[in-house]
Design a protein around this motif. Sequence first.
Motif, PDB file in Angstrom:
ATOM      1  N   TYR A  26      89.333  87.056  42.922  1.00 16.76           N
ATOM      2  CA  TYR A  26      88.938  85.453  42.770  1.00 16.76           C
ATOM      3  C   TYR A  26      88.739  84.754  44.318  1.00 16.76           C
ATOM      4  N   ARG A  27      87.518  83.788  44.722  1.00 13.42           N
ATOM      5  CA  ARG A  27      87.475  83.568  46.279  1.00 13.42           C
ATOM      6  C   ARG A  27      86.790  81.867  45.323  1.00 13.42           C
ATOM      7  N   PRO A  28      87.923  81.020  45.639  1.00 12.78           N
ATOM      8  CA  PRO A  28      87.790  79.568  45.664  1.00 12.78           C
ATOM      9  C   PRO A  28      87.173  79.002  46.464  1.00 12.78           C
ATOM     10  N   TYR A  29      87.002  79.497  47.924  1.00 10.38           N
ATOM     11  CA  TYR A  29      86.647  78.812  49.232  1.00 10.38           C
ATOM     12  C   TYR A  29      86.020  79.796  49.841  1.00 10.38           C
ATOM     13  N   ARG A  30      84.575  78.643  50.693  1.00  8.30           N
ATOM     14  CA  ARG A  30      83.552  80.234  51.557  1.00  8.30           C
ATOM     15  C   ARG A  30      83.234  79.129  52.992  1.00  8.30           C
ATOM     16  N   GLY A  76      78.996  89.219  39.799  1.00 10.18           N
ATOM     17  CA  GLY A  76      80.215  87.791  40.495  1.00 10.18           C
ATOM     18  C   GLY A  76      80.387  87.190  39.279  1.00 10.18           C
ATOM     19  N   TRP A  77      80.225  86.332  38.648  1.00 12.46           N
ATOM     20  CA  TRP A  77      80.414  84.832  37.735  1.00 12.46           C
ATOM     21  C   TRP A  77      81.111  83.736  38.139  1.00 12.46           C
ATOM     22  N   ALA A  78      80.365  82.817  38.544  1.00 12.83           N
ATOM     23  CA  ALA A  78      80.252  81.127  39.415  1.00 12.83           C
ATOM     24  C   ALA A  78      81.008  80.179  38.241  1.00 12.83           C
ATOM     25  N   THR A  79      82.295  79.772  38.804  1.00 19.32           N
ATOM     26  CA  THR A  79      82.335  78.414  37.720  1.00 19.32           C
ATOM     27  C   THR A  79      82.391  77.585  38.981  1.00 19.32           C
ATOM     28  N   ARG A  80      82.845  76.317  38.445  1.00 17.19           N
ATOM     29  CA  ARG A  80      82.548  74.888  39.077  1.00 17.19           C
ATOM     30  C   ARG A  80      84.164  75.023  40.097  1.00 17.19           C
ATOM     31  N   ILE A  81      84.582  76.271  39.603  1.00 18.34           N
ATOM     32  CA  ILE A  81      86.561  75.666  40.862  1.00 18.34           C
ATOM     33  C   ILE A  81      86.241  77.594  41.345  1.00 18.34           C
ATOM     34  N   GLY A  82      84.966  78.264  41.870  1.00 17.00           N
ATOM     35  CA  GLY A  82      85.254  79.024  42.308  1.00 17.00           C
ATOM     36  C   GLY A  82      84.343  80.427  41.685  1.00 17.00           C
ATOM     37  N   GLN A  99      80.118  68.020  38.777  1.00 19.66           N
ATOM     38  CA  GLN A  99      78.581  68.396  37.825  1.00 19.66           C
ATOM     39  C   GLN A  99      77.901  69.572  38.818  1.00 19.66           C
ATOM     40  N   GLY A 100      78.397  69.000  40.301  1.00 19.34           N
ATOM     41  CA  GLY A 100      77.234  69.404  41.021  1.00 19.34           C
ATOM     42  C   GLY A 100      77.894  70.569  41.351  1.00 19.34           C
ATOM     43  N   GLU A 101      79.403  70.993  41.136  1.00 20.66           N
ATOM     44  CA  GLU A 101      79.598  72.417  41.540  1.00 20.66           C
ATOM     45  C   GLU A 101      79.117  73.626  39.725  1.00 20.66           C
ATOM     46  N   ALA A 102      79.501  72.639  39.056  1.00 19.73           N
ATOM     47  CA  ALA A 102      78.877  73.621  37.419  1.00 19.73           C
ATOM     48  C   ALA A 102      77.654  73.323  37.505  1.00 19.73           C
ATOM     49  N   ALA A 103      76.545  72.552  37.936  1.00 20.06           N
ATOM     50  CA  ALA A 103      75.042  72.664  37.853  1.00 20.06           C
ATOM     51  C   ALA A 103      75.100  74.351  38.214  1.00 20.06           C
ATOM     52  N   ARG A 104      75.514  74.415  40.270  1.00 23.53           N
ATOM     53  CA  ARG A 104      74.911  75.300  41.105  1.00 23.53           C
ATOM     54  C   ARG A 104      75.438  76.738  39.758  1.00 23.53           C
ATOM     55  N   ALA A 105      76.803  76.685  39.623  1.00 28.04           N
ATOM     56  CA  ALA A 105      77.579  77.662  38.957  1.00 28.04           C
ATOM     57  C   ALA A 105      76.509  78.515  37.456  1.00 28.04           C
ATOM     58  N   ALA A 106      76.061  77.128  37.080  1.00 25.15           N
ATOM     59  CA  ALA A 106      74.827  77.636  36.332  1.00 25.15           C
ATOM     60  C   ALA A 106      73.946  78.496  36.348  1.00 25.15           C
ATOM     61  N   ARG A 107      73.522  78.021  37.217  1.00 23.92           N
ATOM     62  CA  ARG A 107      71.968  78.415  37.742  1.00 23.92           C
ATOM     63  C   ARG A 107      72.190  80.263  38.463  1.00 23.92           C
ATOM     64  N   ILE A 108      73.902  80.320  39.041  1.00 19.25           N
ATOM     65  CA  ILE A 108      73.644  81.209  39.386  1.00 19.25           C
ATOM     66  C   ILE A 108      73.609  82.453  38.916  1.00 19.25           C
ATOM     67  N   ASN A 109      74.463  82.191  38.005  1.00 16.26           N
ATOM     68  CA  ASN A 109      75.045  83.500  36.687  1.00 16.26           C
ATOM     69  C   ASN A 109      73.592  83.622  36.082  1.00 16.26           C
ATOM     70  N   ALA A 110      72.757  81.924  35.741  1.00 14.58           N
ATOM     71  CA  ALA A 110      71.792  82.387  34.702  1.00 14.58           C
ATOM     72  C   ALA A 110      70.403  83.010  35.203  1.00 14.58           C
ATOM     73  N   ASP A 130      83.019  60.281  42.966  1.00 14.60           N
ATOM     74  CA  ASP A 130      82.597  61.521  43.335  1.00 14.60           C
ATOM     75  C   ASP A 130      83.083  62.252  42.918  1.00 14.60           C
ATOM     76  N   LEU A 131      84.716  62.433  42.726  1.00 11.33           N
ATOM     77  CA  LEU A 131      84.994  63.852  42.071  1.00 11.33           C
ATOM     78  C   LEU A 131      84.317  63.554  40.685  1.00 11.33           C
ATOM     79  N   ARG A 132      83.776  63.034  40.101  1.00 16.14           N
ATOM     80  CA  ARG A 132      82.812  63.566  38.834  1.00 16.14           C
ATOM     81  C   ARG A 132      81.664  64.527  39.247  1.00 16.14           C
ATOM     82  N   ARG A 133      81.025  63.193  40.810  1.00 15.36           N
ATOM     83  CA  ARG A 133      79.698  63.658  40.772  1.00 15.36           C
ATOM     84  C   ARG A 133      79.872  65.646  41.165  1.00 15.36           C
ATOM     85  N   ARG A 134      80.866  65.534  42.130  1.00 18.36           N
ATOM     86  CA  ARG A 134      81.055  67.301  42.578  1.00 18.36           C
ATOM     87  C   ARG A 134      81.258  68.201  41.906  1.00 18.36           C
TER      88      ARG A 134
END
Length: 673
Positions: free
Chosen positions: A614-618, A557-563, A156-167, A150-154
């Motif tokens: 830095y915004r880790p939560y929203r 803003g620059w998105a990352t998997r941790i915020g 990966q999901g956050e990393a993909a979302r961050a990469a798309r936002i940054n692109a 579950d943690l690995r999937r989360r």
Amino acid sequence: MQAFFLGAMKRLPVWMFALATWSAAGAAFAWVYPEHRDIALLAVRDLDAPRRAVFDALWSEARIAQEKRLCEQGADAAQGLAPECIDWAALSAIAGDHSCSSQEMTATVLESNWILPVADVAAQLKLDLSKIDVLPPVSQAPGSEDLVTDLRRRVQGEAARAARINALRTSDNRLQHADPKLATRAASNNAHFLLPRATTGMSGKEYAQLVLKAGSETSALGVYTWYHLSALQKATRLASEREQLAPEERQALARAMLFDEAFALHFLEDVFAAGHVAGTWGDASQRKGTHDFYNEAGLEVFLWKGDGASLVLMGDAHMRPEDAERASAAVRTSLEQLLDTAAGEPRAANLPYLRDVPGEPDSFDVCKNNNLVQRPEAPLAPEGYRDVYAADLAEVLRPTPIPGLGPGLGAMPRFRSEVGPFVGLAGVLDGRWVDDAFTVSDGSGLIGGVELSARVGLGLEGVMGDAGDGLVFFGLGLRGDASSTNSLDDSAAAAAGGNLTAAIPSRTGIATRLRMPFYLIPGDLVLFFPVYFIAPERYTGMAVTAANGGLIPWQSGWATRIGRFQFVLGRELGVTFYGYIGEDRVIAPSATPGGSVRLVDYKSTLFDLPILEYRPYRSFASEQSSTILFQLFASADVPHSAETAAPAGAPTPDLKTVWSVGLRLVFDWRYYP
């Protein structure tokens, strides 16, 4: 809220910026440029050989005398980065988002110096998106009994979302620079959306009558129909033996026909984007929030052809191969109708020839016309004209999704983006390192503080995407500081002990805070606000650019998997006034050797500038938003109004400015009425 705005007229420039940016904040595009182009490429690829030959011949005619700007191939699947020309497949991407009519699109493609840079940005975005998997939102991903999985999937999901936002952030900023009207173009109406159904029992024919009736609100199907009909009408002229066209006239007519059809297809492609099926009603914040949610999360739909099967659509920047194939099938059907008509091929329903149809690209402006108008050729149309076209339209629309219901029972869940006026509360904990004291000290020290304030403003986050930050607010509250950890340098004073012997004693102040983006330098949009009255589009473009990081977009803003990280230097200013709630006093050394220390009353003004955020939560519900963020900031505490309280008659010392850096934890809550 109304009282606040009336009382804030003296801050008119700030609110003028906010309103200018708000006017563009509802902008919601469908498939991004490379996705639109890919759909058109697939449609041309899957044409049968005879129709492909007709298409190639028409494109060859259309590009005569325009060979430098129009590519040799109408659908160049091998085109890569930095394209040197525009092919026909790219026209459906330029339509709507980068032009408001086929006429404007033609001028843009053939004459502008900025359309090739736009195509270059789109090619890079296609490459960037191709490296990112389309994954379900983390909150919707299927669970697992394995915590590590579950943690690995989360992650990966956050990393993909961050990469798309940054692109998209990089692409949006480059596109806005190349095409300054980009953000405001789609905000003017709902032309890119499907109209909602009024009742569950509405048939496909009744729905078509709703969206095509003169006076109806412009919608994706209404605009598609308008321009597809314009293209078909021109095709009847190309096929008619009654037309005696000179070569130049035929070339111009073929070009106008193909451009009209490409403009129509942009809106037909929009019909297959999840956010444009669902985000069809409500105010700007609801349309954009609903649009963004379903594009990412997906949407189950049924089709007008009524076979009982359902399918899941994705949306902007989340297109899967099956989404592209599904949309391209409808596009191909539309294109086949056009090619058969232009070639004079017998069809089940042949559109009658109209001699007086203009040979120029259609000029119906989807950015200015919020409602469909009566077509100019309607009074001249022969008997049966509407029935023939209705059959063509039905063929194209049968495999399109049935839109959701409008407001009321059974409507799909709605989501809001942080767009619009809000009131809120902010709680702050911070600590800062001070370099000295107002008088003398034994060195540097630390000060802790707390703050509680009320805020009012406009939420404009994500004007073009999640990386944007157009937030504007004014805050007012109370602040309390503990005593500094460093003590007075004077040994006699330090020996007295207590709060007063701290280099900076504890105190309470009135805290204010203003946040507002800037175009190039802090405050420039306030300075240039008169431009809004002279050239509102230009000022709005500047405001949108500011909201998305500025002319030099280093504040996006620059998105990352941790915020999310963002440089914010110059966007926000905090000013705290000390000495107005009770008396603030500080000890100063004696004016003469061996004399008594002095007790000095003073006031001071603390200016603080956040540097990095830095915004880790929203979390955002339908009416409320809550955020935790950390800010690295620098500040200057400037003393003034000093007077010696004791001993009587002693001279007043010169107090020094105290510089500091610190870290602030902010809990920010907003309510959107």
